[in-house]
Design an enzyme around this catalytic site. Structure first.
Site, PDB file in Angstrom:
ATOM      1  N   ASP A  79       0.839  -1.190   0.000  1.00 57.71           N
ATOM      2  CA  ASP A  79       0.000   0.000   0.000  1.00 57.71           C
ATOM      3  C   ASP A  79       0.879   1.246   0.000  1.00 57.71           C
ATOM      4  O   ASP A  79       1.533   1.560   0.991  1.00 57.71           O
ATOM      5  CB  ASP A  79      -0.920   0.021   1.224  1.00 57.71           C
TER       6      ASP A  79
ATOM      7  N   LYS B 105      -2.042   6.245  -4.288  1.00 55.23           N
ATOM      8  CA  LYS B 105      -3.137   7.205  -4.072  1.00 55.23           C
ATOM      9  C   LYS B 105      -2.742   8.576  -4.600  1.00 55.23           C
ATOM     10  O   LYS B 105      -1.587   8.985  -4.448  1.00 55.23           O
ATOM     11  CB  LYS B 105      -3.440   7.342  -2.566  1.00 55.23           C
TER      12      LYS B 105
END
Ligand code: A2P
Length: 331
Positions: free
Chosen positions: A63, A96
């Site tokens: 992540d 992101k």
């Protein structure tokens, strides 16, 4: 014959996204000491070293985020892993887009820069990091503030950002798209106008913040939850005066009855609730311990219920970025 991705993930739990792709339930968090989280002391090099160790230990889900300021170093760790025979398709990589890059043009540039830094041709999952935009500053980190400390908000509607994310899917730069830190209302609003539904909402989630409303909304929309700070985040390093999840007496008792650590019990509980987890650790023993939570025996209905009872709305991540300097989430 077993799919190579499934083989690598044999000890993990796979969560199927509505896009048809599988996401390993236990991922590895890469937030370091840069970006908007100065409380974390880990340098980009330390995080990259931990990513190397995580990939060796068997993690197949990373992540990342542009605002963590360490994607180039993580790219170096991935490059090394690929030389050892790990294939690109064996790993599920998330990144992101930061709040300064929400406009149509900047979303695409940000994604391309992330791909370049990570040395990848596509991302498995790309998220809108926060449901609010900042003025574009030309950097992918930090929070623009004036001399009085007031946050410089942008004027980009979330739908504009989302539509460009959709075109990244069309163009093959990313496989699935999703959001992070979205409330049930923000999610519902996006669903009313999107072409591609969000596959994931990544939110803070642990036994002290079970996120019932958001989970219900996500379930109704076929959107999976990924829990950040699943162990209670910065409080574990003693830099927060809030109650620590990992020192909770009920959790300590349940873990000792099972002969596992509190961290493992918490991660196992989240996984069994159908939630993916992305614990972060720069310690080899702890990162291995966290991955092993997926292979623990199932928690009983009684154990699950006891952990559910701990929900008490303790939130560790609530930045003061809303208009007027208030916190993003209701206290
Ligand atoms: P460290 O990097 O020294 O292991 P979260 O994933 O909820 O954000 O929590 C991360 C914090 O929890 C880090 O401070 C990390 O420190 C610590 N941590 C990670 N895994 C464990 C574990 N298994 N036991 C105790 N602390 C852990």
């Amino acid at each position: 014959m077993q799919d190579p991705f499934e083989q690598h993930c044999h000890q993990n739990i796979l969560i199927r996204l509505h896009t048809g792709y599988d996401m390993p339930g236990v991922g590895f968090g890469t937030l370091g000491g840069h970006g908007h989280a100065p409380q974390s002391p880990d340098s980009p090099q330390t995080v990259a070293q931990a990513v190397e160790e995580a990939l060796i230990a068997g993690y197949r889900h990373l992540d990342c985020a542009e605002c963590y300021g360490n994607e180039a170093e993580i790219g170096g760790a991935l490059c090394k892993a690929f030389k050892t025979g790990i294939k690109r398709d064996d790993i599920f990589v998330t990144s992101k887009v930061w709040n300064t890059n929400h406009s149509k043009k900047h979303v695409r540039n940000a994604c391309q820069q992330t791909l370049k830094n990570l040395g990848l041709e596509y991302l498995d999952l790309y998220l809108i990091h926060w449901p609010l935009s900042f003025q574009h500053t030309g950097t992918a980190m930090g929070v623009p503030r004036d001399t009085n400390g007031i946050v410089g908000h942008g004027r980009v509607p979330l739908l504009e950002t989302w539509q460009e994310m959709e075109s990244l899917v069309d163009d093959g730069l990313v496989r699935s798209i999703g959001v992070s830190n979205f409330s049930a209302v923000e999610l519902g609003d996006l669903l009313a106008s999107c072409r591609i539904r969000p596959a994931v909402n990544q939110v803070e989630c642990h036994p002290y913040l079970a996120q019932k409303n958001i989970r219900q909304a996500c379930e109704a929309f076929g959107c999976k939850i990924v829990a950040y700070s699943p162990l209670g985040g910065p409080a574990n390093q003693g830099c927060d005066d809030k109650r620590r999840v990992l020192s909770d007496p009920t959790l300590e008792k349940l873990a000792s009855n099972r002969g596992c650590t509190v961290a493992q019990l918490v991660l196992r509980w989240l996984l069994q609730e159908g939630i993916a987890v992305i614990p972060k650790s720069s310690n080899k023993v702890r990162l291995e311990e966290n991955l092993a939570s997926a292979a623990l025996d199932e928690l009983s209905a009684q154990e699950m219920g006891l952990v559910r009872c701990l929900d008490c709305n303790v939130r560790y991540c609530n930045p003061d970025w809303a208009f007027g300097g208030s916190q993003v989430f209701e206290p």
